[in-house]
Design a protein around this motif. Sequence first.
Motif, PDB file in Angstrom:
ATOM      1  N   LEU A  15      53.636  41.824  41.569  1.00  0.00           N
ATOM      2  CA  LEU A  15      52.424  41.031  41.718  1.00  0.00           C
ATOM      3  C   LEU A  15      51.726  41.352  43.034  1.00  0.00           C
ATOM      4  CD1 LEU A  15      53.761  37.600  40.449  1.00  0.00           C
ATOM      5  CD2 LEU A  15      52.523  39.348  39.158  1.00  0.00           C
ATOM      6  N   ALA A  16      50.420  41.530  42.955  1.00  0.00           N
ATOM      7  CA  ALA A  16      49.591  41.733  44.143  1.00  0.00           C
ATOM      8  C   ALA A  16      49.366  40.369  44.807  1.00  0.00           C
ATOM      9  CB  ALA A  16      48.259  42.363  43.730  1.00  0.00           C
ATOM     10  N   PRO A  17      48.812  40.356  46.006  1.00  0.00           N
ATOM     11  CA  PRO A  17      48.499  39.063  46.634  1.00  0.00           C
ATOM     12  C   PRO A  17      47.622  38.208  45.720  1.00  0.00           C
ATOM     13  CG  PRO A  17      48.223  40.838  48.212  1.00  0.00           C
ATOM     14  CD  PRO A  17      48.480  41.479  46.877  1.00  0.00           C
ATOM     15  N   HIS A  18      47.954  36.953  45.633  1.00  0.00           N
ATOM     16  CA  HIS A  18      47.230  35.957  44.830  1.00  0.00           C
ATOM     17  C   HIS A  18      47.425  36.133  43.322  1.00  0.00           C
ATOM     18  CE1 HIS A  18      45.473  34.731  48.580  1.00  0.00           C
ATOM     19  NE2 HIS A  18      44.869  35.894  48.723  1.00  0.00           N
ATOM     20  N   VAL A  45      39.866  31.843  33.715  1.00  0.00           N
ATOM     21  CA  VAL A  45      40.880  32.253  34.680  1.00  0.00           C
ATOM     22  C   VAL A  45      40.858  33.773  34.715  1.00  0.00           C
ATOM     23  CG1 VAL A  45      43.354  32.256  35.212  1.00  0.00           C
ATOM     24  CG2 VAL A  45      42.342  30.270  34.086  1.00  0.00           C
ATOM     25  N   ASN A  46      40.844  34.356  35.911  1.00  0.00           N
ATOM     26  CA  ASN A  46      40.964  35.811  36.015  1.00  0.00           C
ATOM     27  C   ASN A  46      42.384  36.180  35.603  1.00  0.00           C
ATOM     28  OD1 ASN A  46      38.410  36.692  37.038  1.00  0.00           O
ATOM     29  ND2 ASN A  46      38.939  35.747  38.992  1.00  0.00           N
ATOM     30  N   ALA A  58      47.804  36.241  36.127  1.00  0.00           N
ATOM     31  CA  ALA A  58      46.559  35.599  36.564  1.00  0.00           C
ATOM     32  C   ALA A  58      46.346  35.855  38.047  1.00  0.00           C
ATOM     33  CB  ALA A  58      46.629  34.098  36.298  1.00  0.00           C
ATOM     34  N   TRP A  59      45.097  35.819  38.456  1.00  0.00           N
ATOM     35  CA  TRP A  59      44.740  35.943  39.861  1.00  0.00           C
ATOM     36  C   TRP A  59      44.076  34.643  40.292  1.00  0.00           C
ATOM     37  CZ3 TRP A  59      40.620  35.334  43.049  1.00  0.00           C
ATOM     38  CH2 TRP A  59      40.714  35.874  44.328  1.00  0.00           C
ATOM     39  N   ALA A  60      44.586  34.044  41.367  1.00  0.00           N
ATOM     40  CA  ALA A  60      43.969  32.829  41.897  1.00  0.00           C
ATOM     41  C   ALA A  60      44.344  32.680  43.367  1.00  0.00           C
ATOM     42  CB  ALA A  60      44.420  31.607  41.110  1.00  0.00           C
ATOM     43  N   ASP A  61      43.329  32.673  44.229  1.00  0.00           N
ATOM     44  CA  ASP A  61      43.577  32.406  45.636  1.00  0.00           C
ATOM     45  C   ASP A  61      43.462  30.895  45.857  1.00  0.00           C
ATOM     46  OD1 ASP A  61      40.857  31.928  45.502  1.00  0.00           O
ATOM     47  OD2 ASP A  61      40.300  33.455  46.972  1.00  0.00           O
ATOM     48  N   ALA A  62      43.520  30.456  47.097  1.00  0.00           N
ATOM     49  CA  ALA A  62      43.503  29.019  47.392  1.00  0.00           C
ATOM     50  C   ALA A  62      42.249  28.336  46.846  1.00  0.00           C
ATOM     51  CB  ALA A  62      43.620  28.793  48.904  1.00  0.00           C
ATOM     52  N   ILE A  92      37.397  38.837  41.653  1.00  0.00           N
ATOM     53  CA  ILE A  92      38.547  39.341  42.387  1.00  0.00           C
ATOM     54  C   ILE A  92      38.039  40.371  43.391  1.00  0.00           C
ATOM     55  CG2 ILE A  92      40.723  40.607  42.199  1.00  0.00           C
ATOM     56  CD1 ILE A  92      40.945  39.548  39.332  1.00  0.00           C
ATOM     57  N   PRO A  93      38.388  40.185  44.674  1.00  0.00           N
ATOM     58  CA  PRO A  93      37.884  41.137  45.682  1.00  0.00           C
ATOM     59  C   PRO A  93      38.465  42.523  45.519  1.00  0.00           C
ATOM     60  CG  PRO A  93      39.257  39.433  46.700  1.00  0.00           C
ATOM     61  CD  PRO A  93      39.206  39.159  45.252  1.00  0.00           C
TER      62      PRO A  93
END
Length: 93
Positions: A15-18, A45-46, A58-62, A92-93
């Motif tokens: 898993l990548a960050p977030h 949801v990404n 899934a990707w989710a930051d704070a 997603i950045p």
Amino acid sequence: LQRYGLTKKLDAVELAPHEWKLSGLAKHLNVPILRLRNWASKGWVNARQTSTQGLWIAWADAEDLERLRRLTARSKHGVCSHPKELTTPKPIP
């Protein structure tokens, strides 16, 4: 079975960050995984699926976690529409 090539290879998911496994994100948000998968299929949801096993990632930051918490709180039985700011994930950045 694996020796004869009759089972799927397991995805080695890093898993990548977030990034979250969908099951882990569902537990974190205290929401049923089927609801979260439904949101992912709607684009709320990404998320992506791995190629071999089809695992949802899934990707989710704070900031996105907070949006999903608000969406979860609003998602009660019988609520049919949600504000766009709750159903639109940030890029997603």
